[in-house]
Design a protein around this motif. Structure first.
Motif, PDB file in Angstrom:
ATOM      1  N   ALA A  30      -3.806   5.038  13.905  1.00 17.66           N
ATOM      2  CA  ALA A  30      -4.401   5.690  15.561  1.00 17.66           C
ATOM      3  C   ALA A  30      -5.812   5.317  16.045  1.00 17.66           C
ATOM      4  O   ALA A  30      -5.365   5.137  17.071  1.00 17.66           O
ATOM      5  CB  ALA A  30      -4.543   6.786  15.139  1.00 17.66           C
ATOM      6  N   GLU A  31      -7.048   5.059  15.617  1.00 21.81           N
ATOM      7  CA  GLU A  31      -7.936   4.012  16.503  1.00 21.81           C
ATOM      8  C   GLU A  31      -7.871   3.454  17.105  1.00 21.81           C
ATOM      9  O   GLU A  31      -7.877   2.582  17.656  1.00 21.81           O
ATOM     10  CB  GLU A  31      -8.661   3.754  14.733  1.00 21.81           C
ATOM     11  CG  GLU A  31     -10.425   3.239  15.602  1.00 21.81           C
ATOM     12  CD  GLU A  31     -10.834   4.179  16.816  1.00 21.81           C
ATOM     13  OE1 GLU A  31     -12.239   3.891  17.156  1.00 21.81           O
ATOM     14  OE2 GLU A  31     -10.499   5.941  16.876  1.00 21.81           O
ATOM     15  N   ALA A  32      -6.620   2.187  16.397  1.00 19.38           N
ATOM     16  CA  ALA A  32      -6.604   0.953  16.579  1.00 19.38           C
ATOM     17  C   ALA A  32      -5.287   1.122  18.655  1.00 19.38           C
ATOM     18  O   ALA A  32      -5.643   0.732  19.333  1.00 19.38           O
ATOM     19  CB  ALA A  32      -4.593  -0.478  16.148  1.00 19.38           C
ATOM     20  N   LEU A  62     -12.275  -7.434  24.451  1.00 15.68           N
ATOM     21  CA  LEU A  62     -12.021  -5.765  23.992  1.00 15.68           C
ATOM     22  C   LEU A  62     -10.925  -6.002  23.650  1.00 15.68           C
ATOM     23  O   LEU A  62     -10.291  -5.284  22.849  1.00 15.68           O
ATOM     24  CB  LEU A  62     -10.453  -4.525  25.212  1.00 15.68           C
ATOM     25  CG  LEU A  62     -11.502  -4.396  26.434  1.00 15.68           C
ATOM     26  CD1 LEU A  62     -11.171  -3.957  27.189  1.00 15.68           C
ATOM     27  CD2 LEU A  62     -12.146  -3.185  25.361  1.00 15.68           C
ATOM     28  N   VAL A  63      -9.769  -7.241  23.292  1.00 16.93           N
ATOM     29  CA  VAL A  63      -8.917  -8.202  22.460  1.00 16.93           C
ATOM     30  C   VAL A  63      -9.515  -8.252  21.213  1.00 16.93           C
ATOM     31  O   VAL A  63      -8.936  -7.873  20.051  1.00 16.93           O
ATOM     32  CB  VAL A  63      -8.306  -9.430  23.166  1.00 16.93           C
ATOM     33  CG1 VAL A  63      -7.599  -9.863  22.128  1.00 16.93           C
ATOM     34  CG2 VAL A  63      -7.300  -9.166  24.072  1.00 16.93           C
ATOM     35  N   ALA A  64     -11.011  -8.321  21.093  1.00 17.53           N
ATOM     36  CA  ALA A  64     -11.694  -8.681  19.733  1.00 17.53           C
ATOM     37  C   ALA A  64     -12.006  -7.099  19.152  1.00 17.53           C
ATOM     38  O   ALA A  64     -11.402  -7.475  17.716  1.00 17.53           O
ATOM     39  CB  ALA A  64     -13.030  -9.296  20.712  1.00 17.53           C
ATOM     40  N   TRP A  65     -12.460  -6.128  20.006  1.00 21.16           N
ATOM     41  CA  TRP A  65     -12.330  -5.267  18.962  1.00 21.16           C
ATOM     42  C   TRP A  65     -10.836  -4.614  19.055  1.00 21.16           C
ATOM     43  O   TRP A  65     -10.700  -4.233  17.792  1.00 21.16           O
ATOM     44  CB  TRP A  65     -12.453  -3.616  20.412  1.00 21.16           C
ATOM     45  CG  TRP A  65     -14.408  -3.822  20.697  1.00 21.16           C
ATOM     46  CD1 TRP A  65     -15.074  -4.892  19.942  1.00 21.16           C
ATOM     47  CD2 TRP A  65     -15.083  -3.601  21.721  1.00 21.16           C
ATOM     48  NE1 TRP A  65     -16.278  -4.606  21.162  1.00 21.16           N
ATOM     49  CE2 TRP A  65     -15.981  -4.209  21.922  1.00 21.16           C
ATOM     50  CE3 TRP A  65     -14.480  -2.784  22.120  1.00 21.16           C
ATOM     51  CZ2 TRP A  65     -17.219  -3.589  22.332  1.00 21.16           C
ATOM     52  CZ3 TRP A  65     -15.604  -2.499  24.118  1.00 21.16           C
ATOM     53  CH2 TRP A  65     -16.775  -2.685  23.094  1.00 21.16           C
ATOM     54  N   TYR A  66      -9.858  -4.745  19.127  1.00 22.19           N
ATOM     55  CA  TYR A  66      -8.226  -4.326  19.158  1.00 22.19           C
ATOM     56  C   TYR A  66      -8.209  -5.134  18.207  1.00 22.19           C
ATOM     57  O   TYR A  66      -7.366  -4.576  16.649  1.00 22.19           O
ATOM     58  CB  TYR A  66      -7.525  -4.310  20.133  1.00 22.19           C
ATOM     59  CG  TYR A  66      -6.353  -4.441  20.423  1.00 22.19           C
ATOM     60  CD1 TYR A  66      -5.949  -2.996  19.364  1.00 22.19           C
ATOM     61  CD2 TYR A  66      -5.210  -4.717  20.111  1.00 22.19           C
ATOM     62  CE1 TYR A  66      -4.665  -2.636  19.187  1.00 22.19           C
ATOM     63  CE2 TYR A  66      -4.125  -4.917  19.837  1.00 22.19           C
ATOM     64  CZ  TYR A  66      -3.354  -2.797  19.372  1.00 22.19           C
ATOM     65  OH  TYR A  66      -2.197  -3.134  19.108  1.00 22.19           O
ATOM     66  N   GLY A  67      -8.477  -6.220  17.938  1.00 22.86           N
ATOM     67  CA  GLY A  67      -7.947  -7.043  16.819  1.00 22.86           C
ATOM     68  C   GLY A  67      -8.837  -6.919  15.720  1.00 22.86           C
ATOM     69  O   GLY A  67      -7.945  -6.891  14.528  1.00 22.86           O
ATOM     70  N   LEU A 123      -7.259  -3.501  14.534  1.00 24.25           N
ATOM     71  CA  LEU A 123      -6.305  -4.061  13.324  1.00 24.25           C
ATOM     72  C   LEU A 123      -5.852  -4.491  12.072  1.00 24.25           C
ATOM     73  O   LEU A 123      -5.523  -4.526  10.950  1.00 24.25           O
ATOM     74  CB  LEU A 123      -5.040  -5.355  14.125  1.00 24.25           C
ATOM     75  CG  LEU A 123      -4.031  -4.245  16.108  1.00 24.25           C
ATOM     76  CD1 LEU A 123      -3.957  -5.773  16.200  1.00 24.25           C
ATOM     77  CD2 LEU A 123      -3.319  -3.031  15.696  1.00 24.25           C
ATOM     78  N   GLN A 124      -7.532  -5.387  12.241  1.00 23.21           N
ATOM     79  CA  GLN A 124      -7.836  -5.681  10.655  1.00 23.21           C
ATOM     80  C   GLN A 124      -7.851  -4.661   9.603  1.00 23.21           C
ATOM     81  O   GLN A 124      -7.513  -5.005   8.506  1.00 23.21           O
ATOM     82  CB  GLN A 124      -8.205  -6.826  10.842  1.00 23.21           C
ATOM     83  CG  GLN A 124      -9.253  -7.541   9.722  1.00 23.21           C
ATOM     84  CD  GLN A 124      -8.243  -8.348   8.788  1.00 23.21           C
ATOM     85  OE1 GLN A 124      -7.664  -9.461   9.552  1.00 23.21           O
ATOM     86  NE2 GLN A 124      -7.888  -8.501   7.459  1.00 23.21           N
ATOM     87  N   LYS A 125      -9.029  -3.799  10.430  1.00 21.25           N
ATOM     88  CA  LYS A 125      -9.126  -2.607   9.074  1.00 21.25           C
ATOM     89  C   LYS A 125      -7.648  -1.734   8.941  1.00 21.25           C
ATOM     90  O   LYS A 125      -7.427  -1.638   7.969  1.00 21.25           O
ATOM     91  CB  LYS A 125     -10.134  -1.509   9.908  1.00 21.25           C
ATOM     92  CG  LYS A 125     -10.461  -0.469   9.252  1.00 21.25           C
ATOM     93  CD  LYS A 125     -11.541   0.513  10.051  1.00 21.25           C
ATOM     94  CE  LYS A 125     -11.860   1.403   8.943  1.00 21.25           C
ATOM     95  NZ  LYS A 125     -12.829   2.109  10.055  1.00 21.25           N
ATOM     96  N   ALA A 126      -6.915  -1.757  10.221  1.00 19.33           N
ATOM     97  CA  ALA A 126      -5.724  -0.615   9.673  1.00 19.33           C
ATOM     98  C   ALA A 126      -5.032  -1.596   8.660  1.00 19.33           C
ATOM     99  O   ALA A 126      -4.035  -0.874   7.593  1.00 19.33           O
ATOM    100  CB  ALA A 126      -4.819  -0.383  11.091  1.00 19.33           C
ATOM    101  N   SER A 127      -4.573  -2.855   8.770  1.00 20.85           N
ATOM    102  CA  SER A 127      -3.311  -3.592   8.026  1.00 20.85           C
ATOM    103  C   SER A 127      -4.241  -4.049   6.561  1.00 20.85           C
ATOM    104  O   SER A 127      -3.448  -3.758   5.891  1.00 20.85           O
ATOM    105  CB  SER A 127      -3.845  -5.580   7.969  1.00 20.85           C
ATOM    106  OG  SER A 127      -3.039  -4.887   9.416  1.00 20.85           O
TER     107      SER A 127
END
Length: 463
Positions: free
Chosen positions: A225-227, A250-255, A258-262
């Protein structure tokens, strides 16, 4: 630019519009509820539940036929033609049961799917009704559109999937569990008691591990949800992002999100792997124990081969039913997060009851503000501060001021998007009129026009 306006130019003092003393705006409001019992308990549910019950009952017939056939073969009383006749009759009965089960299963799948889609359709319709028709603009100021769209899509989808599995797997598992336990006891009460003695320890271990998995699932959903929130904010403010040249950041923040979610999802995958492996090991051990004890009972003559086969099949059916019920309980707990989000959002909807009440608005001859003041719930300072304005019909007015001085907010007040006693229609407070009709009498062209799904004609006819 208002359709009705006056040849007056109002300039700002400092960073916001000003005139004289403020006046508070009273609010007539109530809370909105979205859940309705009839959305879940209705004729569609009864039909789906009945079909699932019949489907589960039919599935119990095949193991009984198989055990009778094995007993007949092992008795030594039948040879040659008699054996072939028994084999043919039993095969035909099992084929008939399979065909009946397939037919009822198809009907069950259709009825369950129809029930789930109906629940989701009604819930989504009522949710969108609450967000568009009943929620005031202050609510939408507090919640982003991406969050609200996610609730309509993913959270309602989770509830739809849950109610479908509850009707299908839940009812079938309960009936199969009851029928299988009855078969277990009928085959061998002694063996059933020995098997039941090991259930509490297995159940306690499984429940504890399932609690750990539920915590992992909550973290996975929270990180996802955060991603999603980061992506929604970036796409929703794409003009600002490009203006600031902040795309890469913003792409870096999103990545990173996503890394944390993965990482959370991978940890949960390991946990599920260990959980499923442990279940398989326990099941194999129980089967081996049943074969050992049951084989001794067959040799002793206290249990027939058919009864042993029936016991093994019933034990496997019990294990599958318990596993499905455990999975369903876990799904209920995971879906509770979706239910909580819906209740929290809908609980924040404040219904402005005056929107559909009040005197009808036939014609606007004069629109004015009398010492209007306004501030957003998400902002501490006054955006519009003590503004008075008179706009006779057919005139034009230009509102000049720097960005953020309150020009758009002033138009929102005049259009009735925010309740205010300072807004006067034909010299009377706007709160006395039907504000929905009031907005229909005022034409507005926004800074960023929006095209909805459909043809250009459909968009024009929206107003």
């Amino acid at each position: 630019l208002l359709v009705i306006a006056a040849p007056v130019v109002i300039k700002t003092h400092g960073s916001r519009l000003r005139c004289d003393a403020p006046r508070p705006a009273p609010r007539i409001a109530s809370k909105y509820t979205v859940y309705n019992t009839r959305d879940f308990v209705n004729q569609e549910l009864l039909l789906a539940a009945a079909a699932s019950t019949v489907n589960a009952a039919v599935s119990l017939a095949q193991p009984i036929l198989l055990s009778r056939f094995i007993d007949a073969l092992s008795s030594g009383l039948f040879t040659g033609t008699a054996v072939r006749s028994i084999l043919l009759r039993t095969s035909m009965k099992m084929l008939a049961v399979s065909l009946l089960g397939g037919l009822i299963g198809s009907v069950t799948a259709f009825l369950v799917a129809r029930y789930g889609e109906a629940v989701a359709r009604r819930l989504r319709t009522r949710l969108l009704d609450s967000l568009l028709v009943h929620a005031d603009m202050r609510f939408h100021d507090r919640h982003t559109s991406s969050v609200l769209a996610g609730i309509l899509d993913s959270d309602v989808g989770a509830i739809k999937s849950l109610v479908k599995r509850s009707v299908d797997q839940g009812i079938r598992s309960v009936i199969v569990l009851a029928g299988s336990f009855a078969r277990l006891y009928a085959a061998s009460p002694a063996l059933t008691g020995a098997l039941a003695a090991s259930v509490p320890a297995v159940f306690a271990a499984g429940t504890g591990f399932a609690a750990v998995l539920r915590g992992m699932a909550v973290r996975v959903r929270r990180d996802d949800a955060e991603a999603g929130r980061l992506a929604g904010e970036a796409l929703g403010a794409v003009r600002t992002v490009k203006t600031l040249c902040a795309e890469d950041q913003l792409v870096a923040w999103y990545g990173a999100a996503l890394q944390k979610a993965s990482a959370s999802a991978e940890m949960m995958a390991w946990g599920l792997g260990v959980y499923n492996g442990a279940l398989s090991l326990i099941a194999t051990g129980l089967v081996a124990g049943v074969l050992q004890v049951g084989g001794q009972m067959v040799l002793a003559g206290s249990l027939s081969p058919g009864q042993l086969m029936s016991f093994l099949i019933a034990a496997q059916d019990c294990r599958r039913a318990l596993t499905q019920l455990g999975t369903l309980v876990g799904d209920w707990r995971r879906s509770q997060a979706s239910m909580d989000r819906i209740e929290r959002i809908v609980g924040d909807v404040t219904v402005d009851e005056a929107v559909h009440l009040g005197k009808p608005v036939s014609k606007i001859d004069h629109l004015s503000l009398d010492r209007a003041s306004f501030k957003y719930d998400t902002d501490g300072h006054l955006t519009v501060d003590n503004v008075s304005l008179s706009v006779p019909r057919g005139a034009r007015i230009g509102i000049c001021g720097p960005s953020g001085s309150g020009k758009s907010t002033l138009l929102a007040l005049l259009n009735g998007l925010y309740p205010s006693e300072a807004v006067l229609v034909n010299g009377e407070p706007a709160s006395g009129f039907n504000r929905r009709q009031l907005r229909q009498r005022i034409g507005v062209v926004g800074q960023e026009p929006v095209l909805f799904e459909g043809t250009l004609r459909d968009n024009i006819l929206l107003g």
